[in-house]
Design a protein around this motif. Structure first.
Motif, PDB file in Angstrom:
ATOM      1  N   SER A  65     -35.007 -97.388 -92.254  1.00 21.88           N
ATOM      2  CA  SER A  65     -36.217 -96.928 -91.549  1.00 21.88           C
ATOM      3  C   SER A  65     -36.497 -98.028 -90.713  1.00 21.88           C
ATOM      4  CB  SER A  65     -37.236 -96.639 -92.759  1.00 21.88           C
ATOM      5  OG  SER A  65     -37.612 -97.851 -93.407  1.00 21.88           O
ATOM      6  N   PRO A  66     -36.529 -99.380 -90.915  1.00 18.64           N
ATOM      7  CA  PRO A  66     -36.830-100.367 -89.959  1.00 18.64           C
ATOM      8  C   PRO A  66     -36.172-100.377 -88.497  1.00 18.64           C
ATOM      9  CG  PRO A  66     -36.837-101.491 -91.863  1.00 18.64           C
ATOM     10  CD  PRO A  66     -36.070-100.092 -91.989  1.00 18.64           C
ATOM     11  N   GLU A  67     -34.942 -99.477 -88.434  1.00 23.06           N
ATOM     12  CA  GLU A  67     -34.329 -99.354 -87.346  1.00 23.06           C
ATOM     13  C   GLU A  67     -34.439 -98.391 -86.576  1.00 23.06           C
ATOM     14  OE1 GLU A  67     -32.858-102.239 -86.552  1.00 23.06           O
ATOM     15  OE2 GLU A  67     -33.126-102.968 -88.871  1.00 23.06           O
ATOM     16  N   LEU A  68     -35.073 -97.414 -87.143  1.00 23.20           N
ATOM     17  CA  LEU A  68     -35.336 -96.131 -86.414  1.00 23.20           C
ATOM     18  C   LEU A  68     -36.856 -95.981 -85.835  1.00 23.20           C
ATOM     19  CD1 LEU A  68     -33.439 -93.979 -88.931  1.00 23.20           C
ATOM     20  CD2 LEU A  68     -32.742 -94.802 -86.707  1.00 23.20           C
ATOM     21  N   PRO A  69     -37.207 -94.961 -84.972  1.00 21.58           N
ATOM     22  CA  PRO A  69     -38.450 -94.602 -84.806  1.00 21.58           C
ATOM     23  C   PRO A  69     -39.416 -94.343 -86.128  1.00 21.58           C
ATOM     24  CG  PRO A  69     -37.058 -93.371 -83.165  1.00 21.58           C
ATOM     25  CD  PRO A  69     -36.174 -94.034 -84.360  1.00 21.58           C
ATOM     26  N   LYS A  70     -40.459 -94.493 -86.066  1.00 26.13           N
ATOM     27  CA  LYS A  70     -41.129 -94.351 -87.435  1.00 26.13           C
ATOM     28  C   LYS A  70     -41.235 -92.782 -87.595  1.00 26.13           C
ATOM     29  CE  LYS A  70     -45.963 -94.926 -89.484  1.00 26.13           C
ATOM     30  NZ  LYS A  70     -45.255 -95.025 -90.747  1.00 26.13           N
TER      31      LYS A  70
END
Length: 155
Positions: A65-70
């Motif tokens: 999740s931190p690597e992807l758009p929110k």
């Protein structure tokens, strides 16, 4: 709309039940690698993320999740476990298509393969590597498998 289907990262065998199997370090690293590869390809945000209620799928989502758009919305589902009903999940995703642009689902074998087959009959039921990702273009009630990649097939 695009539907991204991801198999969880590599999981260890050291758990009392299948539901409690945690990701290995390799599983975390490979999942993050896939998310970093996917992020620039996403057009817009993730409008919905659905992950299995099994530990390894939850941990995969937490790692990527931190690597992807929110994501606008995140759901945990007991319906997308390894032996979930692909026809039911496909109809659920079809119903969501009207209100979402990009959906990411983090689930398990064999469901992920059968789900691709349900959404894209011409694709058959592909095998997914751990941390593998498929992209389906969903339009007018029909799915087309655009790609299926794994941590060892991307650069």
């Amino acid at each position: 709309m695009k539907i991204y289907i991801m198999r969880h990262g590599q999981a260890g065998m050291n758990a009392k039940t299948d539901e409690q199997r945690p990701l290995t370090e390799q599983g975390i690293e490979e999942s993050i690698h896939m998310a970093c590869w996917l992020a620039p390809q996403l057009t817009g945000s993730l409008s919905l993320v659905i992950h299995s209620n099994y530990l390894r799928a939850r941990q995969t989502w937490q790692a990527i999740s931190p690597e992807l758009p929110k994501a606008r919305k995140v759901e945990e589902s007991g319906e997308i476990t390894p032996y979930g009903d692909p026809a039911f999940v496909a109809s659920y995703l079809t119903a969501l298509a009207a209100e979402h642009d990009n959906i990411l689902m983090v689930s398990h074998l064999p469901l992920v393969g059968y789900l691709v087959q349900s959404l894209c009959p011409a694709a058959g039921a592909p095998m997914f590597a751990t941390s593998g990702l498929a992209c389906i273009e969903w339009q007018d009630g029909k799915g087309a498998l655009l790609w299926l990649e794994g941590p060892h097939t991307i650069r």
